[in-house]
Design a protein around this motif. Sequence first.
Motif, PDB file in Angstrom:
ATOM      1  N   HIS A 149       0.818  -1.211   0.000  1.00  0.00           N
ATOM      2  CA  HIS A 149       0.000   0.000   0.000  1.00  0.00           C
ATOM      3  C   HIS A 149       0.856   1.267   0.000  1.00  0.00           C
ATOM      4  CE1 HIS A 149      -3.992  -1.680   0.316  1.00  0.00           C
ATOM      5  NE2 HIS A 149      -3.570  -2.520   1.249  1.00  0.00           N
ATOM      6  N   GLN A 150       0.341   2.314  -0.627  1.00  0.00           N
ATOM      7  CA  GLN A 150       1.012   3.604  -0.644  1.00  0.00           C
ATOM      8  C   GLN A 150       1.015   4.199   0.762  1.00  0.00           C
ATOM      9  OE1 GLN A 150      -1.152   5.864  -3.571  1.00  0.00           O
ATOM     10  NE2 GLN A 150       0.108   5.081  -5.258  1.00  0.00           N
ATOM     11  N   VAL A 151       1.909   5.174   0.968  1.00  0.00           N
ATOM     12  CA  VAL A 151       2.046   5.801   2.285  1.00  0.00           C
ATOM     13  C   VAL A 151       0.745   6.485   2.701  1.00  0.00           C
ATOM     14  CG1 VAL A 151       3.259   7.574   3.597  1.00  0.00           C
ATOM     15  CG2 VAL A 151       4.527   6.081   2.056  1.00  0.00           C
ATOM     16  N   GLU A 152       0.021   7.078   1.739  1.00  0.00           N
ATOM     17  CA  GLU A 152      -1.244   7.736   2.059  1.00  0.00           C
ATOM     18  C   GLU A 152      -2.210   6.753   2.724  1.00  0.00           C
ATOM     19  OE1 GLU A 152       0.382   8.019  -0.705  1.00  0.00           O
ATOM     20  OE2 GLU A 152       0.313  10.060  -1.521  1.00  0.00           O
ATOM     21  N   VAL A 153      -2.261   5.544   2.189  1.00  0.00           N
ATOM     22  CA  VAL A 153      -3.169   4.531   2.723  1.00  0.00           C
ATOM     23  C   VAL A 153      -2.709   4.077   4.097  1.00  0.00           C
ATOM     24  CG1 VAL A 153      -4.125   2.219   2.346  1.00  0.00           C
ATOM     25  CG2 VAL A 153      -3.811   3.780   0.408  1.00  0.00           C
ATOM     26  N   ARG A 154      -1.396   3.845   4.260  1.00  0.00           N
ATOM     27  CA  ARG A 154      -0.866   3.393   5.544  1.00  0.00           C
ATOM     28  C   ARG A 154      -1.055   4.451   6.624  1.00  0.00           C
ATOM     29  NH1 ARG A 154       3.746   1.761   2.339  1.00  0.00           N
ATOM     30  NH2 ARG A 154       5.211   2.949   3.620  1.00  0.00           N
ATOM     31  N   LEU A 155      -0.839   5.729   6.250  1.00  0.00           N
ATOM     32  CA  LEU A 155      -1.013   6.795   7.225  1.00  0.00           C
ATOM     33  C   LEU A 155      -2.479   6.955   7.610  1.00  0.00           C
ATOM     34  CD1 LEU A 155       0.092   9.089   8.940  1.00  0.00           C
ATOM     35  CD2 LEU A 155      -0.130  10.601   6.948  1.00  0.00           C
ATOM     36  N   ALA A 156      -3.379   6.900   6.637  1.00  0.00           N
ATOM     37  CA  ALA A 156      -4.813   7.001   6.929  1.00  0.00           C
ATOM     38  C   ALA A 156      -5.246   5.889   7.881  1.00  0.00           C
ATOM     39  CB  ALA A 156      -5.623   6.950   5.639  1.00  0.00           C
ATOM     40  N   SER A 157      -4.781   4.688   7.605  1.00  0.00           N
ATOM     41  CA  SER A 157      -5.115   3.541   8.452  1.00  0.00           C
ATOM     42  C   SER A 157      -4.570   3.720   9.864  1.00  0.00           C
ATOM     43  CB  SER A 157      -4.561   2.256   7.829  1.00  0.00           C
ATOM     44  OG  SER A 157      -4.828   1.147   8.644  1.00  0.00           O
ATOM     45  N   VAL A 183       6.107   7.760  14.035  1.00  0.00           N
ATOM     46  CA  VAL A 183       5.085   7.352  13.076  1.00  0.00           C
ATOM     47  C   VAL A 183       5.723   6.993  11.736  1.00  0.00           C
ATOM     48  CG1 VAL A 183       3.067   8.110  11.768  1.00  0.00           C
ATOM     49  CG2 VAL A 183       3.274   8.700  14.181  1.00  0.00           C
ATOM     50  N   SER A 184       6.688   7.788  11.298  1.00  0.00           N
ATOM     51  CA  SER A 184       7.346   7.497  10.019  1.00  0.00           C
ATOM     52  C   SER A 184       8.029   6.130  10.067  1.00  0.00           C
ATOM     53  CB  SER A 184       8.363   8.592   9.677  1.00  0.00           C
ATOM     54  OG  SER A 184       9.437   8.611  10.602  1.00  0.00           O
ATOM     55  N   ASN A 185       8.642   5.805  11.206  1.00  0.00           N
ATOM     56  CA  ASN A 185       9.253   4.483  11.360  1.00  0.00           C
ATOM     57  C   ASN A 185       8.198   3.390  11.412  1.00  0.00           C
ATOM     58  OD1 ASN A 185      11.928   5.392  11.410  1.00  0.00           O
ATOM     59  ND2 ASN A 185      11.895   5.724  13.615  1.00  0.00           N
ATOM     60  N   LEU A 186       7.135   3.659  12.147  1.00  0.00           N
ATOM     61  CA  LEU A 186       6.099   2.649  12.352  1.00  0.00           C
ATOM     62  C   LEU A 186       5.396   2.253  11.053  1.00  0.00           C
ATOM     63  CD1 LEU A 186       4.584   3.985  15.685  1.00  0.00           C
ATOM     64  CD2 LEU A 186       5.639   1.758  15.382  1.00  0.00           C
ATOM     65  N   ILE A 187       5.203   3.210  10.146  1.00  0.00           N
ATOM     66  CA  ILE A 187       4.511   2.873   8.907  1.00  0.00           C
ATOM     67  C   ILE A 187       5.476   2.672   7.743  1.00  0.00           C
ATOM     68  CG2 ILE A 187       2.430   4.080   9.656  1.00  0.00           C
ATOM     69  CD1 ILE A 187       3.082   6.259   7.616  1.00  0.00           C
ATOM     70  N   GLY A 188       6.786   2.809   8.021  1.00  0.00           N
ATOM     71  CA  GLY A 188       7.785   2.475   7.016  1.00  0.00           C
ATOM     72  C   GLY A 188       7.989   3.503   5.933  1.00  0.00           C
ATOM     73  N   THR A 189       8.219   4.778   6.311  1.00  0.00           N
ATOM     74  CA  THR A 189       8.507   5.818   5.329  1.00  0.00           C
ATOM     75  C   THR A 189       9.449   6.833   5.952  1.00  0.00           C
ATOM     76  OG1 THR A 189       7.512   7.329   3.725  1.00  0.00           O
ATOM     77  CG2 THR A 189       6.581   7.351   5.952  1.00  0.00           C
ATOM     78  N   SER A 190       9.913   7.788   5.164  1.00  0.00           N
ATOM     79  CA  SER A 190      10.808   8.815   5.694  1.00  0.00           C
ATOM     80  C   SER A 190      10.000   9.926   6.353  1.00  0.00           C
ATOM     81  CB  SER A 190      11.660   9.412   4.572  1.00  0.00           C
ATOM     82  OG  SER A 190      10.857  10.181   3.688  1.00  0.00           O
ATOM     83  N   ARG A 192      10.424  13.106   5.990  1.00  0.00           N
ATOM     84  CA  ARG A 192      10.132  14.153   5.002  1.00  0.00           C
ATOM     85  C   ARG A 192       8.908  13.785   4.168  1.00  0.00           C
ATOM     86  NH1 ARG A 192      14.956  16.301   1.268  1.00  0.00           N
ATOM     87  NH2 ARG A 192      15.577  17.034   3.350  1.00  0.00           N
ATOM     88  N   HIS A 193       8.871  12.522   3.713  1.00  0.00           N
ATOM     89  CA  HIS A 193       7.732  12.103   2.890  1.00  0.00           C
ATOM     90  C   HIS A 193       6.453  12.071   3.724  1.00  0.00           C
ATOM     91  CE1 HIS A 193       5.572  10.510  -0.424  1.00  0.00           C
ATOM     92  NE2 HIS A 193       5.372   9.315   0.107  1.00  0.00           N
ATOM     93  N   LEU A 194       6.573  11.682   4.983  1.00  0.00           N
ATOM     94  CA  LEU A 194       5.402  11.677   5.875  1.00  0.00           C
ATOM     95  C   LEU A 194       4.799  13.075   5.962  1.00  0.00           C
ATOM     96  CD1 LEU A 194       3.608  10.161   7.984  1.00  0.00           C
ATOM     97  CD2 LEU A 194       5.243  10.929   9.711  1.00  0.00           C
ATOM     98  N   ILE A 198       1.029  14.310   4.995  1.00  0.00           N
ATOM     99  CA  ILE A 198       0.169  15.013   5.963  1.00  0.00           C
ATOM    100  C   ILE A 198      -0.371  16.294   5.343  1.00  0.00           C
ATOM    101  CG2 ILE A 198       0.165  16.292   8.147  1.00  0.00           C
ATOM    102  CD1 ILE A 198       2.099  14.173   9.237  1.00  0.00           C
ATOM    103  N   GLN A 199       0.478  17.034   4.655  1.00  0.00           N
ATOM    104  CA  GLN A 199       0.032  18.260   3.978  1.00  0.00           C
ATOM    105  C   GLN A 199      -1.027  17.945   2.925  1.00  0.00           C
ATOM    106  OE1 GLN A 199       3.587  20.092   2.449  1.00  0.00           O
ATOM    107  NE2 GLN A 199       4.364  20.646   4.484  1.00  0.00           N
ATOM    108  N   LYS A 200      -0.839  16.850   2.211  1.00  0.00           N
ATOM    109  CA  LYS A 200      -1.792  16.449   1.177  1.00  0.00           C
ATOM    110  C   LYS A 200      -3.141  16.099   1.785  1.00  0.00           C
ATOM    111  CE  LYS A 200      -2.337  13.051  -2.554  1.00  0.00           C
ATOM    112  NZ  LYS A 200      -1.690  11.906  -3.269  1.00  0.00           N
ATOM    113  N   LEU A 201      -3.142  15.336   2.894  1.00  0.00           N
ATOM    114  CA  LEU A 201      -4.398  14.959   3.553  1.00  0.00           C
ATOM    115  C   LEU A 201      -5.072  16.173   4.190  1.00  0.00           C
ATOM    116  CD1 LEU A 201      -3.501  11.536   5.241  1.00  0.00           C
ATOM    117  CD2 LEU A 201      -4.396  11.987   2.953  1.00  0.00           C
TER     118      LEU A 201
END
Length: 232
Positions: A149-157, A183-190, A192-194, A198-201
């Motif tokens: 899943h993309q980061v957007e989906v993992r973060l939303a979840s 959170v970035s570690n927990l969902i597996g992303t950087s 900066r990308h997190l 967040i800005q996008k959501l």
Amino acid sequence: MKEIQDRKLLHSYIQSHHIESIFNEPLIPHLSLYSFDQGELICSQGEPSQHLYVLVKGKIKIYNQSAEGRRLVISFKTPLEVIGDIEYIQGIDIINTVEAVSPVCMIGVHYRWLKQFSSDYSPLLNFLLDIITRKFLIKSNSFSLNLMHQVEVRLASYILSVSFDESNALFRGQLSTSSLTDVSNLIGTSYRHLNRVIQKLSAAGLIERNREYIVVKDREGLSALASRNIYK
């Protein structure tokens, strides 16, 4: 952690979750009821394991940490769930860190009483077998989904999981901005990308970020993005 000295409440949890049959009579006097505050650690990876816990109220987060210090969320759990079962069977230290997402109640029993009174009690052993096999299936699926899943989906979840507890309608959690590195570690992303996600959501009106917290503004929209909660 606080021990709740209320045998009536303890037995009401046992009855409401229909688990009377898994505890044989000699073991029941050694059962205790414990409460954990939101954010409190129930057990930590690598520590000696001494108790079997049965989650009867609230929501918990289960995650592990690599030797390099990176953390990865495995799942969020609501009743009925068991903590310390694999460790009890294998005689090993705690595998994963478990944290209370909302106020939590657990029935606990020390391993020595399990070994003394229930080591060959088939209803309890069958219950643990069912729980353990289900855990391994869920863990396998969660790692696969985390990669797919993309980061957007993992973060939303993730945000949905820490912000709401279906068993407690009054619980409305918030994601602290001070925890975003975790959170970035927990969902597996950087990190900066997190922040970009967040800005996008936020721009989409799904969440709102202030200096201290991230708050869900559109639960239905966030749920639609998550499709289904990949951490459950």
